[in-house]
Design an enzyme around this catalytic site. Structure first.
Site, mmCIF file in Angstrom:
data_model
loop_
_atom_site.group_PDB
_atom_site.id
_atom_site.type_symbol
_atom_site.label_atom_id
_atom_site.label_comp_id
_atom_site.label_asym_id
_atom_site.label_seq_id
_atom_site.Cartn_x
_atom_site.Cartn_y
_atom_site.Cartn_z
ATOM 1 N N TYR A 71 -11.317 -0.785 -1.193
ATOM 2 C CA TYR A 71 -11.491 -0.209 0.145
ATOM 3 C C TYR A 71 -10.234 0.500 0.624
ATOM 4 O O TYR A 71 -10.261 1.216 1.619
ATOM 5 C CB TYR A 71 -11.914 -1.305 1.139
ATOM 6 N N ARG A 72 -9.145 0.341 -0.106
ATOM 7 C CA ARG A 72 -7.860 0.846 0.353
ATOM 8 C C ARG A 72 -6.918 0.695 -0.831
ATOM 9 O O ARG A 72 -7.072 -0.232 -1.630
ATOM 10 C CB ARG A 72 -7.430 -0.069 1.503
ATOM 11 N N TYR B 181 0.833 -1.213 0.000
ATOM 12 C CA TYR B 181 0.000 0.000 0.000
ATOM 13 C C TYR B 181 0.867 1.262 0.000
ATOM 14 O O TYR B 181 0.348 2.357 0.178
ATOM 15 C CB TYR B 181 -0.924 0.012 1.222
HETATM 16 C C1 LIG Z 1 2.147 -10.792 2.972
HETATM 17 C C2 LIG Z 1 1.315 -9.637 3.428
HETATM 18 C C3 LIG Z 1 0.077 -9.871 3.968
HETATM 19 C C4 LIG Z 1 -0.712 -8.798 4.400
HETATM 20 N N1 LIG Z 1 -1.889 -9.091 4.995
HETATM 21 C C5 LIG Z 1 -2.650 -8.082 5.480
HETATM 22 C C6 LIG Z 1 -3.850 -8.386 6.183
HETATM 23 O O1 LIG Z 1 -4.162 -9.529 6.434
HETATM 24 N N2 LIG Z 1 -4.600 -7.341 6.616
HETATM 25 C C7 LIG Z 1 -4.234 -6.056 6.421
HETATM 26 O O2 LIG Z 1 -4.949 -5.150 6.868
HETATM 27 N N3 LIG Z 1 -3.104 -5.766 5.772
HETATM 28 C C8 LIG Z 1 -2.281 -6.722 5.307
HETATM 29 N N4 LIG Z 1 -1.100 -6.424 4.685
HETATM 30 C C9 LIG Z 1 -0.777 -5.002 4.413
HETATM 31 C C10 LIG Z 1 0.015 -4.276 5.527
HETATM 32 O O3 LIG Z 1 1.282 -4.847 5.648
HETATM 33 C C11 LIG Z 1 -0.699 -4.246 6.871
HETATM 34 O O4 LIG Z 1 -1.961 -3.629 6.751
HETATM 35 C C12 LIG Z 1 0.060 -3.523 7.981
HETATM 36 O O5 LIG Z 1 -0.611 -3.707 9.199
HETATM 37 C C13 LIG Z 1 0.206 -2.011 7.738
HETATM 38 O O6 LIG Z 1 1.374 -1.544 8.318
HETATM 39 P P1 LIG Z 1 1.475 -0.978 9.809
HETATM 40 O O7 LIG Z 1 0.579 -1.769 10.673
HETATM 41 O O8 LIG Z 1 2.907 -0.929 10.145
HETATM 42 O O9 LIG Z 1 0.856 0.485 9.696
HETATM 43 P P2 LIG Z 1 1.584 1.828 9.231
HETATM 44 O O10 LIG Z 1 2.356 1.556 8.004
HETATM 45 O O11 LIG Z 1 2.297 2.441 10.357
HETATM 46 O O12 LIG Z 1 0.320 2.732 8.914
HETATM 47 C C14 LIG Z 1 -0.482 2.541 7.791
HETATM 48 C C15 LIG Z 1 -0.964 3.894 7.269
HETATM 49 O O13 LIG Z 1 -1.847 4.480 8.228
HETATM 50 C C16 LIG Z 1 -1.613 5.883 8.350
HETATM 51 N N5 LIG Z 1 -1.119 6.139 9.710
HETATM 52 C C17 LIG Z 1 -0.278 5.346 10.405
HETATM 53 N N6 LIG Z 1 -0.063 5.843 11.618
HETATM 54 C C18 LIG Z 1 -0.765 6.968 11.717
HETATM 55 C C19 LIG Z 1 -0.936 7.916 12.759
HETATM 56 N N7 LIG Z 1 -0.336 7.742 13.936
HETATM 57 N N8 LIG Z 1 -1.722 8.980 12.532
HETATM 58 C C20 LIG Z 1 -2.323 9.144 11.337
HETATM 59 N N9 LIG Z 1 -2.214 8.266 10.320
HETATM 60 C C21 LIG Z 1 -1.436 7.182 10.501
HETATM 61 C C22 LIG Z 1 -0.576 6.240 7.306
HETATM 62 O O14 LIG Z 1 -1.232 6.662 6.139
HETATM 63 C C23 LIG Z 1 0.141 4.924 7.063
HETATM 64 O O15 LIG Z 1 0.679 4.818 5.769
HETATM 65 C C24 LIG Z 1 -0.269 -7.467 4.237
HETATM 66 C C25 LIG Z 1 0.989 -7.245 3.685
HETATM 67 C C26 LIG Z 1 1.776 -8.321 3.296
HETATM 68 C C27 LIG Z 1 3.111 -8.068 2.722
#
Ligand SMILES: Cc1cc2nc3c(=O)[nH]c(=O)nc-3n(C[C@H](O)[C@H](O)[C@H](O)COP(=O)(O)OP(=O)(O)OC[C@H]3O[C@@H](n4cnc5c(N)ncnc54)[C@H](O)[C@@H]3O)c2cc1C
Lengths: 234, 522
Positions: free
Chosen positions: B473-474, B95
């Site tokens: 949705y995203r 994403y």
């Molecule tokens: C193999 C694989 C499987 C995956 N499976 C899933 C899954 O099952 N479900 C899913 O949801 N995703 C999935 N993902 C996508 C993603 O990796 C996850 O959603 C992950 O949880 C997002 O990264 P993060 O939790 O570190 O959030 P971050 O990267 O920290 O945040 C995500 C976004 O939220 C916003 N944000 C973050 N923090 C803040 C803040 N404090 N204030 C305001 N805005 C903010 C920003 O826009 C940021 O880019 C997958 C990815 C891979 C590679």
């Protein structure tokens, strides 16, 4: 253990592990004391990470051949949580170490993320797609890795394999440079040479001029497939 | 420190103004928390979309440790018109990863704010800071022997509940719709004020993590997938760990079975017989999770032929569709629900049920069972080795949980992907009445032709799906503006009106979800 790996391990000393102990096989690689006139940076320990598969042997050959007086350790990587959590602790706790590697996409994605989270200085990120008739290399690197990039490019030209290389150099406005070369009839050994050159270059980080890497050992398997390479300092 | 020349600058900001802002950040945070050197920024540039890294290169990255620091950061940003892109754990793979929406934005990395502020074992709630990972929370629950369960996305160990919920991510337990389980936020606004949502604004209140709505308009949702504030604390609900947990899989042999699968599962899901966000994964998704690499079976270019996929299925015991679901509760509850599920599958006349005992230690069953139980692991990253090359974008259209819809979407997606030489690697995550149809558009970023094809393919997926009345949705940062258009002009005008009111200088994550005062022409 397959023949390739036996060849790789020949002459290596299996040593104790630093810190909490990384998962997988850990080997301290004996360095040649004759190679002593070195860049100041090269006294820092190097941890080299590869997947546990035969095609990574050429990269290790290159790492091992670099002029480097600090300790050199080799570890296998995997997608296993234990390995990654241990590596995470290591990159957070250890200081003054280079971590270089050539690994598959899944491990590479995770390792680079661990480096970011730990505040590591990342000098090199490479994406490599290599088949028997052509290779693609996409590099993102900083000045510290200029020598490595130059040497990889030069060796790709010298060894005559067909390739596309795209380099983005951060530090000067993110400059891009490209190399495309079309050649056929290249020997297997030359096709695999890129991984030796890369390992050699990354283990010589900080040098602007890097001597040519040795030819790939006869009998090693040329690395084909998809890989991520990296070099960072913690 | 000598005058530094910056390679990358925020839109409309010159060297001098940027230097002044950087100096102010240094004074506030200390040199070690203001990252401007290329080697400090390269890791933030590792993107997976088929666009040049330069387009998403940050001008700097900041790390903050307190709410007060963030308040002071936004003040500096307002003064020098510096845009900041906030990440929490920054693992938004597919994403946009940790990179900003567009070149020049400063990253505000909240990884160092990683305190678990409170876990209430009786009310089953948690309150965390942005840098807390699921692994950290999991370890905390284990260490304190708390009978609670987390819901997490597949990159569980390294991702975090706050970031995931801010992007409205999903997990695989009965609490899998994460935003639904969120309760109470603390947000730093663009003017530096600190807002607490729900009950959080009431002096002396202790129900911030138990009652979502508070009084008057409920505004938590406004801060998700948006750029109206920086979330510094988030509360959410935890599920009590059930005495009995029974994961299972159902294997289906034909791609055409998808409609029947959905029809048989929907009533069970809506009635909470199967209470979790169950998954229906296709063969290639499963292959990735089982550590299969395409080159082990096929060396050709382009789409993986059907007969190759069949061979992989046969070798690895994978179905063309594979359902992963679980039952939770007391022994009696699980026994009753198991009877209902097995009867339903029997009545369907197809689909082979596989229990945990039968699956043993095999992947992908093992990692799926862990995810449905809230145990972190990273096995699904095997998807990145299926094709290799570092390219991944999630194409995630929403669908009704209706058989005819899912099969229509699957065929449409497959046709478009295959036209560009890419594989259909997809799964349906079954929500309460919807499905997130999640497709991993995997490509080789180092191959110039595939790089271009993947970009064009994603565009066509968005266009064609929109034509059929569907939207995602995203989405990744390269396509946020495009997707915002699918949701219509009125919504966009409202979003920008709110942005003007809350952040008139456009300093918070311009471009997120297509909200950007500078480029919006509505
Ligand atoms: C193999 C694989 C499987 C995956 N499976 C899933 C899954 O099952 N479900 C899913 O949801 N995703 C999935 N993902 C996508 C993603 O990796 C996850 O959603 C992950 O949880 C997002 O990264 P993060 O939790 O570190 O959030 P971050 O990267 O920290 O945040 C995500 C976004 O939220 C916003 N944000 C973050 N923090 C803040 C803040 N404090 N204030 C305001 N805005 C903010 C920003 O826009 C940021 O880019 C997958 C990815 C891979 C590679």
């Amino acid at each position: 253990m397959d023949a390739q790996r036996r060849l790789l391990l020949k002459g290596m000393v299996v040593g104790g592990l630093s810190g909490p102990g990384l998962i997988g096989s850990g080997m301290s690689l004996a360095n040649d004391p004759a190679k002593s006139a070195m860049h100041a940076e090269s006294t820092k320990p190097i941890l080299a990470l590869v997947n546990d598969r035969a095609e990574y042997s050429a990269f290790i050959q290159g790492v091992q051949a670099a002029d480097h007086s600090g300790s050199l350790q080799l570890h296998d990587t995997s997608l296993g949580l234990d390995f990654l959590l241990t590596l995470q602790r290591h990159v957070q706790d250890a200081r003054g170490e280079y971590i270089v590697g050539l690994v598959d996409d899944a491990c590479g994605t995770l390792i680079v993320e661990l480096a970011r989270a730990a505040g590591a200085r990342v000098y090199w990120l490479g994406q490599h797609a290599v088949s028997l008739d052509r290779s693609h290399h996409q590099l993102l690197s900083s000045q510290m890795a200029d020598g490595c990039a130059a040497s990889l490019i030069q060796q790709l030209v010298v060894h005559g394999a067909s390739c596309d290389l795209d380099r983005q150099s951060a530090g000067r406005g993110i400059q891009s440079s490209r190399l495309t070369q079309n050649l056929c009839g290249v020997a297997d050994r030359d096709r695999g040479q890129w991984a030796v050159d890369l390992g050699h270059g990354l283990a010589s980080l900080g040098r602007t001029v890097i001597p040519a890497a040795p030819r790939m050992d006869a009998g090693l398997m040329p690395a084909t497939g998809h890989f991520i390479s990296f070099a960072f300092e913690i | 420190m000598g005058e530094q020349k910056f390679d990358v600058l925020p839109r409309g900001v010159n060297q001098q103004a940027f230097l002044k802002a950087v100096e102010a950040f240094r004074k506030l945070l200390g040199d070690e928390n203001v990252l401007t050197k290329p080697e400090q920024l390269i890791a933030y540039m590792k993107i997976m979309m088929p666009v040049d890294e330069a387009e998403h290169a940050p001008s700097a990255a900041l790390t903050a440790t307190t709410v007060e620091q963030i308040q002071a950061i936004v003040k500096i940003c307002n003064e020098y018109r510096i845009p900041i892109w906030t990440i929490s754990t920054g693992r938004n793979f597919g994403y946009g990863s940790a990179a900003p929406h567009h070149r020049g934005q400063i990253i505000l990395d909240l990884k160092k704010m990683n305190k678990i502020l409170h876990v209430d074992p009786e009310l089953c709630t948690a309150l965390v800071e942005p840098g807390v990972t699921y692994q950290q929370l999991y370890d905390y629950l284990q260490a304190h022997d708390l009978p609670l369960m987390l819901s997490m996305p597949a990159p569980s160990a390294i991702a975090g509940p706050l970031g995931n919920t801010m992007d409205r991510g999903v997990g695989y337990t009965p609490y899998g719709e994460h935003f639904l389980m969120q309760c109470g936020m603390e947000v730093v606004l663009a003017n530096g004020e600190v807002l607490r949502t729900g009950m959080g604004g009431v002096k002396g209140d202790n129900s911030w993590q138990v009652f979502k709505w508070g009084y008057g308009p409920t505004i938590d949702g406004l801060f998700t997938q948006s750029n109206y504030g920086i979330c510094t604390k988030m509360g959410f609900w935890l599920m009590p760990r059930p005495p009995v947990y029974k994961p299972f899989s159902i294997k289906f042999d034909s791609e055409d079975d998808i409609a029947d699968i959905v029809e048989v599962l929907r009533p069970l899901r809506i009635a909470q017989i199967i209470p979790n966000a169950l998954v229906i994964a296709n063969a290639l998704w499963e292959a990735g999770g089982a550590n299969v690499r395409r080159t082990q079976y096929y060396e050709g270019q382009g789409v993986t032929p059907d007969d190759v996929i069949e061979r992989i299925c046969a070798d690895k015991g994978i179905g063309q569709w594979n359902v992963y679901a679980a039952l939770y509760g007391t022994r009696e509850q699980v026994a009753v629900n198991w009877q209902i599920v097995t009867d339903a599958i029997k009545a369907l006349g197809k689909g082979a049920i596989i229990t945990e005992e039968e699956a043993g230690d095999t992947e992908p069953f093992k990692y799926r069972a862990k995810l449905m139980q809230g145990i972190p692991n990273l096995q699904e990253f095997g998807l990145y080795n299926w094709r290799g090359g570092g390219g991944s974008m999630w194409f995630a259209p929403v669908s009704q949980a209706r058989g005819s819809e899912t099969s229509k979407q699957m065929r449409l997606a497959k046709k478009i992907l295959n036209k560009y030489g890419l594989d259909y690697v997809g799964e349906f995550i079954v929500g309460w009445r919807d499905m997130h149809h999640v497709i991993d558009v995997l490509c080789d970023r180092s191959d110039p032709a595939e790089f271009k094809a993947a970009y064009a393919c994603f565009q066509e997926l968005l266009d064609e799906f929109e034509r059929q009345g569907y939207a995602v949705y995203r989405v990744n940062t390269a396509f946020m503006e495009r997707v915002a258009q699918s949701y219509g002009p009125v919504k966009r005008r409202v979003e920008h009106a709110i942005k003007r009111a809350l952040d008139p200088n456009n300093i918070l994550a311009p471009g997120k979800s297509g909200i950007d005062l500078e480029t919006f022409k509505g």
